[in-house]
Scaffold this active site. Structure first.
Site, mmCIF file in Angstrom:
data_model
loop_
_atom_site.group_PDB
_atom_site.id
_atom_site.type_symbol
_atom_site.label_atom_id
_atom_site.label_comp_id
_atom_site.label_asym_id
_atom_site.label_seq_id
_atom_site.Cartn_x
_atom_site.Cartn_y
_atom_site.Cartn_z
ATOM 1 N N MET A 208 2.575 1.421 0.570
ATOM 2 C CA MET A 208 1.465 2.010 -0.195
ATOM 3 C C MET A 208 0.541 0.881 -0.648
ATOM 4 O O MET A 208 0.961 0.002 -1.381
ATOM 5 C CB MET A 208 2.083 2.699 -1.418
ATOM 6 C CG MET A 208 1.380 3.845 -2.065
ATOM 7 S SD MET A 208 0.780 5.229 -1.071
ATOM 8 C CE MET A 208 2.108 5.560 0.074
ATOM 9 N N HIS A 209 -0.693 0.866 -0.161
ATOM 10 C CA HIS A 209 -1.590 -0.211 -0.603
ATOM 11 C C HIS A 209 -3.061 0.163 -0.587
ATOM 12 O O HIS A 209 -3.905 -0.642 -0.964
ATOM 13 C CB HIS A 209 -1.406 -1.453 0.274
ATOM 14 C CG HIS A 209 -2.042 -1.315 1.634
ATOM 15 N ND1 HIS A 209 -1.427 -0.666 2.659
ATOM 16 C CD2 HIS A 209 -3.236 -1.719 2.112
ATOM 17 C CE1 HIS A 209 -2.222 -0.683 3.718
ATOM 18 N NE2 HIS A 209 -3.337 -1.313 3.410
#
Ligand code: UD1
Length: 372
Positions: A208-209
């Site tokens: 997740m980024h």
């Protein structure tokens, strides 16, 4: 007329570039061209960069520009300023850029303004979402490119709709899958699954980024809630991207994660470790671009927490599905996947491990035609 030998300047900048340039570099050299690698340094941490050179057998970059972070304008401008003298010194026949990061656009723009032809690998992908920095990079890079190498049918359709001449466009498949195919035996041998105390098909791998998911407090809180919901079902491995790590600290959310049983928060992983985990995962939850493609090739179910994808073939043929950032919804989707309700995907056309050879063939032919 004397034909100048073919020299190609390949640009890498950020993590998702490394696995795309490796196979192209090798295929160009095998075809008798000189392949020079320029690393802009957009990603600079050892865990975001160096380990990929090792894992992918990439040579040391011939030029390292040391750009680092900053706002989009700062980063793009610094890459442009540092790249121009390298281009002047190397005088290549072609600049080859990959993907959609800031380094991709910055170097393509410098080359085009200096009348050096540009090749774009992974051309034509469109999410239709101009709020995504990568979408702007894709649109502008394609507009500047002379050779456009496409991974999937939607890329051909998008470029035709945008009026790009057919003769510039080449459907060659997916170079990231070339890297994957070459690395899979080594990835299986790393033992990353066992090292984390996991069992194959007994855990979920998550990344997740994306700014839309992690830069503001409300979505990041929902990511934390999602991690808690998923970890209640199966062990979760989450390698933390520096952007996400920084924001978890900024919003004081680290403790909530530390207290979540079954959650393995780890540093960013190298290519081989990550690939080994991905192949062995029950499912992957991500907001990445490239992971949607890798899971499709591996036949691993993937839930992508985005409203759109520039890689629609991963949904229509592959194992990918889009989902909103909503912990309850994603947990329900994971339950459905784990109960085996979902069908198997198909590997898209030309994702066969030989895309880079096709690219090198086109470039050599183009050079011969251009010079002859
Ligand atoms: C970039 C790409 C994105 C890609 C992602 C993969 C653009 C517009 N975005 O986003 O498409 O999916 O890489 O990782 O080019 N940082 C470090 N160490 C590093 C690299 C970054 O600490 O080695 C920090 C930066 O200082 C910054 C943050 O992480 O604070 C984000 O880095 P940046 O390169 O701006 O963009 P990414 O979010 O990584």
């Amino acid at each position: 007329m004397v034909t100048r030998p073919l020299k190609v300047l390949n640009v890498v900048g950020a993590r998702p570039n490394f696995m795309k340039v490796g196979p192209v570099h090798r295929a160009l050299e095998a075809a008798g061209a000189t392949s020079v690698v320029v690393h802009t340094g957009q990603h600079y941490d050892a865990k975001m960069s160096d380990v990929f050179f090792r894992d992918l057998g990439l040579p040391e970059p011939d030029h390292y520009l040391g750009i680092g972070g900053g706002t989009h304008a700062e980063q793009t401008a610094r890459v442009m300023m540092a790249f121009e003298p390298v281009l002047e010194a190397e005088r290549p026949e072609l600049v080859l850029v990959v993907g959609d990061v800031n380094s991709t656009l910055a170097t393509a723009l410098v080359a085009a303004k200096r009348h050096v032809p540009v090749a774009h690998v992974e051309a034509g992908l469109r999410s239709g979402d101009r709020a995504m920095p990568e979408e702007l990079n894709r649109l502008c890079t394609d507009a500047l490119s002379d050779l456009l190498f496409v991974t999937e049918q939607s890329g051909l359709d998008n470029l035709r709709r945008e009026g790009v001449l057919d003769e510039k466009v080449h459907f060659v498949g997916n170079v990231m899958i070339d890297s994957l195919v070459a690395a899979l035996p080594k990835a299986r041998a790393t033992g990353a699954v066992e090292r984390l105390g996991l069992t194959p098909q007994g855990f979920v791998l998550m990344t997740m980024h994306r700014p839309s998911n992690v830069d503001a407090e409300a979505p990041l809180r929902e990511v934390v809630r999602l991690l808690q919901a998923l970890a209640a079902r199966l062990p979760i491995v989450l390698p933390l991207h520096p952007r996400t790590a920084g924001n978890l600290d900024r919003f004081g959310l680290r403790d909530a994660l530390a207290a979540t049983g079954g959650l393995h928060l780890v540093e960013p992983l190298g290519y081989l470790d990550f690939l080994g985990l991905m192949e062995a995962a029950s499912a992957v939850v991500t907001d990445s671009g490239g992971i949607q493609e890798e899971t499709t090739f591996l036949g691993v179910p993937c839930v992508t927490l985005r409203e759109n994808t520039e890689r629609p073939v991963t949904v229509t043929l592959g194992t990918n599905e889009l989902a909103p950032l909503d912990a309850d919804h994603v947990a329900a989707r994971l339950d459905a996947i784990l109960s085996g309700e979902e069908g198997e995907g198909e590997v898209p056309p030309l994702w066969d491990g030989h895309a880079a050879t096709r690219i090198a063939d086109v470039i050599v032919g183009w050079h011969a035609g251009d010079a002859g």
